[in-house]
Structure formats: structure tokens, C-alpha cells
Design an enzyme around this catalytic site. Structure first.
Site, PDB file in Angstrom:
ATOM      1  N   HIS A   3       1.051 -13.857  -9.102  1.00 32.99           N
ATOM      2  CA  HIS A   3      -0.073 -13.998  -8.176  1.00 32.99           C
ATOM      3  C   HIS A   3      -1.178 -12.987  -8.476  1.00 32.99           C
ATOM      4  CE1 HIS A   3       2.108 -10.593  -6.720  1.00 32.99           C
ATOM      5  NE2 HIS A   3       1.256 -10.356  -5.754  1.00 32.99           N
TER       6      HIS A   3
ATOM      7  N   GLN B  69      11.870  -6.055 -10.730  1.00 29.07           N
ATOM      8  CA  GLN B  69      10.768  -6.569 -11.561  1.00 29.07           C
ATOM      9  C   GLN B  69      10.463  -5.723 -12.781  1.00 29.07           C
ATOM     10  OE1 GLN B  69       7.459  -8.811  -9.887  1.00 29.07           O
ATOM     11  NE2 GLN B  69       6.096  -7.180 -10.560  1.00 29.07           N
TER      12      GLN B  69
ATOM     13  N   SER C  98       1.828  -5.614 -10.064  1.00 27.90           N
ATOM     14  CA  SER C  98       2.424  -6.538 -11.027  1.00 27.90           C
ATOM     15  C   SER C  98       1.670  -6.522 -12.352  1.00 27.90           C
ATOM     16  CB  SER C  98       2.445  -7.963 -10.456  1.00 27.90           C
ATOM     17  OG  SER C  98       3.369  -8.059  -9.387  1.00 27.90           O
TER      18      SER C  98
ATOM     19  N   ASP D 287      -7.440  -8.926  -3.661  1.00 28.49           N
ATOM     20  CA  ASP D 287      -8.148  -8.866  -4.943  1.00 28.49           C
ATOM     21  C   ASP D 287      -7.491  -9.724  -6.018  1.00 28.49           C
ATOM     22  OD1 ASP D 287      -5.840  -7.424  -5.230  1.00 28.49           O
ATOM     23  OD2 ASP D 287      -6.782  -5.541  -5.815  1.00 28.49           O
TER      24      ASP D 287
ATOM     25  N   ASP E 286      -4.369   6.785   2.377  1.00 24.89           N
ATOM     26  CA  ASP E 286      -4.785   5.507   1.813  1.00 24.89           C
ATOM     27  C   ASP E 286      -6.270   5.352   2.118  1.00 24.89           C
ATOM     28  OD1 ASP E 286      -5.378   2.533   1.839  1.00 24.89           O
ATOM     29  OD2 ASP E 286      -3.277   2.458   1.253  1.00 24.89           O
TER      30      ASP E 286
ATOM     31  N   GLU F 258       2.575  -3.359 -14.261  1.00 18.61           N
ATOM     32  CA  GLU F 258       3.927  -3.462 -14.802  1.00 18.61           C
ATOM     33  C   GLU F 258       3.957  -4.410 -15.990  1.00 18.61           C
ATOM     34  OE1 GLU F 258       6.372  -4.477 -11.475  1.00 18.61           O
ATOM     35  OE2 GLU F 258       6.231  -2.473 -10.590  1.00 18.61           O
TER      36      GLU F 258
ATOM     37  N   HIS G 293       0.800  -1.221   0.000  1.00 21.07           N
ATOM     38  CA  HIS G 293       0.000   0.000   0.000  1.00 21.07           C
ATOM     39  C   HIS G 293       0.835   1.274   0.000  1.00 21.07           C
ATOM     40  CE1 HIS G 293      -4.304  -1.264   0.785  1.00 21.07           C
ATOM     41  NE2 HIS G 293      -3.655  -2.410   0.774  1.00 21.07           N
TER      42      HIS G 293
ATOM     43  N   ALA H 104      14.310  -9.603  -7.468  1.00 22.26           N
ATOM     44  CA  ALA H 104      14.579  -9.185  -8.846  1.00 22.26           C
ATOM     45  C   ALA H 104      14.034  -7.784  -9.067  1.00 22.26           C
ATOM     46  CB  ALA H 104      13.927 -10.157  -9.835  1.00 22.26           C
TER      47      ALA H 104
ATOM     48  N   HIS I   3     -16.439  -3.383  -4.040  1.00 20.66           N
ATOM     49  CA  HIS I   3     -16.695  -2.949  -2.667  1.00 20.66           C
ATOM     50  C   HIS I   3     -17.810  -1.912  -2.623  1.00 20.66           C
ATOM     51  CE1 HIS I   3     -13.466  -5.293  -1.068  1.00 20.66           C
ATOM     52  NE2 HIS I   3     -12.547  -4.669  -1.774  1.00 20.66           N
TER      53      HIS I   3
ATOM     54  N   TRP J  45      -2.022  -6.003  -8.075  1.00 17.36           N
ATOM     55  CA  TRP J  45      -2.315  -4.953  -9.049  1.00 17.36           C
ATOM     56  C   TRP J  45      -1.050  -4.293  -9.599  1.00 17.36           C
ATOM     57  CZ3 TRP J  45      -5.223  -3.891 -12.696  1.00 17.36           C
ATOM     58  CH2 TRP J  45      -5.314  -2.608 -13.252  1.00 17.36           C
TER      59      TRP J  45
END
Length: 462
Positions: free
Chosen positions: A355, A340, A360, A380, A114, A363, A17, A338, A145, A358
Site C-alpha cells: 500500500h 515483514q 514499508s 501519503d 511527533d 524496508e 506513528h 508476518a 505540507h 513509508w
């Protein structure tokens, strides 16, 4: 420097977050140099970000530590840590806000937090200033939500386990199944702390002056338009890893060649013979597949003998088949960490086993790398995977428990079949939309400028 405005920023220190929120604050600080930003976060979270992140310091960002609520010598699980932190809030934040105001000589004129920290709404009302809520994930995850009551009414008051139930009555979520939703969507007789936290957030968000998302409008226009009707301002300003004008189309992370490649990931990729020939595997910083799933994935990689780069925590290595590291040394590399974004941007990467967090996914889109979705049963991830596979069609999914045969099938689909070719075309088009969003006249740039207007004249509002 004498500052004109003082804005408080409240971070949620768990998971991923705090990172995207800090990225947003850095961008705001560069755009508004006469505004002081006080970034309030726990000591541990601040330490991990500011020690590990490659970032340019801004004179108008001051970092403050807030108490995490944990007693000395605390040794508990992730959820207990969250409970203690939320129990200590908002008093822990209020004390530090007072300290920041005293040190700067300026009262807060706006609160950015947040979205999980819905008590920021009350803190803002108490001070007579506006509240900006930051949702660091996608528009679709916010939508489920926001529409919780409608979903619960549709499925009835009793627990529903029908896999075929889809959210056809929610704009833009026609492909989503009930089983894809985060557990926090369901307030049962004994709701979890996260469920209560998110439910409180949903009740408070309409009071915010703006809800800011690390997303871009064009990824889901139907969802965007629906959410715009719910809030005063819905501002998609992402993808945050892409720079906005005047540095648009430039990744905000350092140049891959300028990065200190301590683990040798990038040099290893340089040595691959063909473009798009290698697989990158990462399940994020906080998720670990089961021992059987790790073993199944390893066996599939060994059977296919596709070059792979696997970002794996050291303690997970004991789940690998005996002798795996030696047998795959010619075409595989395992590292504890790594870079990423730089890895995904390398021409040798042909697919990303993920997995489905968000960050990832964003990107992957921005790097134009198809995904093989192995979502974990938390947050999520399953919902994100459904959107990747069925709505945007930029990846393939592995349903249920990860097995060797499922992994081999997914690898063959993405790397060698016509399905993979179609996926690459789809993700290329989505990448172009993301790039367009951050151009001078793009939707994310316009929304970012609106956010600047809001925080620069906070008491005027819209």
C-alpha cells in the site's frame, strides 16, 4: 542511577506513528545513558508496542500512559478516536509531565514530539525549553505540507481535478501530480480534523530547534536542501531500521534465524526453489483493499501461479474467491501476521505488493526488493507511490482500482521483464546510499550526532 537531564517524549498513538518514535528514543537512550526519557503515549498504544515489539529495555526510559480522551465503553471509528484524543490534549500530556517531573525529581529540559502534536511547541515555550519535532515519514511528504500555500495559489482558489497538473514549481517534486497529494493538503470550507492538525503543524515547525526525519538525505538531495532552508535544523537520521555506528549496517530488528517464526513464514520461504521467485503481499495494519480488489489480486496470483506469501487479516479472507485457498496451497501461504523486515530480507522474495506506507518503502529499499505499488486513498500513500515509480524508479504502479489484468501486467513487469531488471539495479543503488548514510562518516550518523548535541545542551540550542 542519578540522571543529569530529563527529556519528555510525546507520541501520536495512531497508525504507525508511535513505533518509529520509540525506536528513536531507544537509540537516544543508549547513546545518552545519563538522560532520563519519559515516553508519554496512550495505554492502548503502549500496550500494543511493548507487548509485541522485540526490544531491549533501557533503565533510562520510563513509559507513561496518557488519557486517550475516550469515554468508558467507547465504540467509534478511527477518526472519532483521533478527535477525542486531540480534544483531550494538551491537558492530558501536561498532567503526566508533572507526574514524571515529580517522580524523577528533574524538570524537563527538552520536549521531543511527533510533529503532528504541534501543541508541544506551546508546552516547550511555556517551560522555556526547546522543542524537537519528529516527522516519521519521508522528506517529500513533509515538503508538500510545507509548500501547501504555494500549491493552492498555483491551482487557484477553486477545486482542481486536472490529473495532469504537476508540482513542477516545488523543488524535487516535478513528477508529483495534484491527484497524488493527501486530502489534508486542501483546507476547504469544512476542513477535516487532520487537515487542521497538519496546518497547525506547518505553522509551528519553524519554531522547533530541529525537525528530525526517518529518512536519509541522499534519497532526495534537492528536497533536503530546500527543507534545510526552512528550519533551524533539518536532521535526516534514517533509515531507523538500520543501526548507526558502531553497529552500522546491522538491522536493529532481531536476526531472522533467532526470531520465533510462529507463522512459519521464514521456513516456507526457505523451501522455495529459486531466489527472488516469490511475491510478498501486505497492505499494512490499518488498510484493507475492497472486496473486489482482494478478489482481483487473488485471481491474478492464481493465473500466474507465482509463489506468494500474503499477510492478511482474518476478516479479509471472506473476500477471496471460493476454493482459492485449496487451489493455491501448493505455492501460496496466507498468514494473519508476518515478520515483514525478515521476510523482505529473505533471498526468495522477488517483489513486494504494498500500500506504500513509508515504513514499508524503507524496508523494501533496505532489503533491495522491488515494489508493486497499490496505494490506498489515505495519508501519503499515493504520493509515496509516485516517488517510488516515477522519481526513484524502484517499482511499478497500479493506477486506479486494482484489477486482475493490471496485477498480472505489474507482476510480469517486475518479475520477468527488462523493466524489472532495471528496477532491481535502481533499488540496489538506493540501498547502497542508505547504507552509506549510516556509516561512521555518513549523513545520517552526522545528523544523529547533531541531535545528541542539541538535546544534551538544550538551552544552548544550535
Amino acid at each position: 542511577m542519578v540522571f543529569d537531564l530529563h527529556i519528555g517524549v510525546l507520541a501520536f498513538p495512531f497508525g504507525t506513528h508511535a513505533g518509529p518514535l520509540l525506536t528513536l528514543v531507544q537509540r537516544l537512550a543508549a547513546s545518552s545513558p545519563r538522560t532520563q526519557f519519559s515516553f508519554l503515549n496512550t495505554r492502548v498504544s503502549n500496550g500494543s508496542m511493548f507487548n509485541a515489539r522485540v526490544s531491549v529495555p533501557y533503565e533510562n526510559i520510563k513509559v507513561y500512559d496518557v488519557w486517550d480522551g475516550m469515554p468508558q465503553g467507547f465504540w467509534g471509528n478511527h477518526f472519532e478516536a483521533i478527535r477525542l484524543f486531540l480534544s483531550a490534549s494538551p491537558d492530558n500530556f501536561e498532567k503526566v509531565i508533572e507526574k514524571a517531573e515529580e517522580e524523577t525529581g528533574l524538570k524537563l529540559c527538552c520536549l521531543i514530539s511527533d510533529a503532528f502534536l504541534s501543541f508541544a511547541c506551546d508546552l516547550a515555550e511555556k517551560r522555556g525549553v526547546p522543542w524537537v519535532a519528529f516527522w516519521g515519514s519521508a522528506s517529500h511528504s513533509l515538503s508538500v505540507h510545507v509548500h501547501t500555500e504555494e500549491i493552492l495559489k498555483a491551482v487557484g482558489s477553486t477545486e482542481v481535478t486536472k490529473q495532469e497538473h504537476t508540482l513542477s514549481y516545488i523543488p524535487g517534486l516535478t513528477k508529483v501530480r495534484l491527484s497524488d497529494l493527501p486530502p489534508e493538503n486542501f483546507l476547504d470550507k469544512n476542513p477535516s480534523l487532520l487537515a487542521l492538525t497538519i496546518n497547525n503543524m506547518v505553522q509551528k515547525l519553524p519554531k522547533s530547534i530541529a525537525v528530525v526525519l526517518n529518512c536519509f538525505e541522499e534519497i532526495d538531495p534537492v528536497i533536503t536542501n530546500d527543507l534545510k532552508s526552512k528550519f533551524k535544523h533539518l536532521l535526516n537520521i534514517g533509515p531507523l531500521m538500520l543501526g548507526l555506528q558502531p553497529q552500522h549496517l546491522i538491522l536493529s530488528s532481531p536476526n531472522p534465524r533467532a526470531l520465533d517464526d510462529k507463522t512459519g513464514c521464514l521456513s516456507w520461504l526457505d523451501n522455495q526453489n529459486k531466489p527472488r521467485s516469490a511475491i510478498y503481499i501486505s497492505f499494512g495494519s490499518f488498510v484493507t483493499p475492497s472486496k473486489n480488489e482482494v478478489m482481483s489480486l487473488a485471481e491474478a496470483l492464481e493465473t500466474c501461479q507465482i509463489p506468494f506469501l500474503w499477510s492478511m487479516k482474518d476478516h479479509v479472507k471472506k473476500s477471496l474467491p471460493e476454493g482459492f485457498l485449496n487451489r493455491t496451497i501448493a505455492y501460496g501461504k496466507i498468514v494473519a501476521w508476518a515478520p515483514q523486515l525478515q521476510v523482505l530480507g529473505h533471498s526468495s522474495i522477488g517483489a513486494f505488493i504494498s500500500h506504500c506506507g513509508w515504513n514499508s518503502i524503507l524496508e523494501s529499499i533496505c532489503s533491495c526488493v522491488p515494489m508493486i505499488c497499490v496505494p490506498m486513498t489515505m495519508a501519503d500513500h499515493k504520493l509515496n507511490a509516485r516517488m517510488v515509480v516515477d522519481s526513484w524508479k524502484i517499482g511499478v504502479g497500479v493506477e486506479g482500482v486494482l484489477t486482475k489484468s493490471k496485477t498480472i501486467e505489474a507482476l510480469n513487469h517486475v518479475m520477468f521483464s527488462e523493466v524489472g531488471k532495471s528496477i532491481r539495479e535502481n533499488i540496489y543503488r538506493l540501498k547502497e546510499k542508505a547504507l552509506d548514510a549510516v556509516k561512521l562518516d555518513g549523513s545520517s550518523t552526522k545528523n544523529y550526532k547533531k541531535l545528541l548535541e542539541i538535546i544534551s545542551a538544550p538551552k544552548v540550542g544550535a
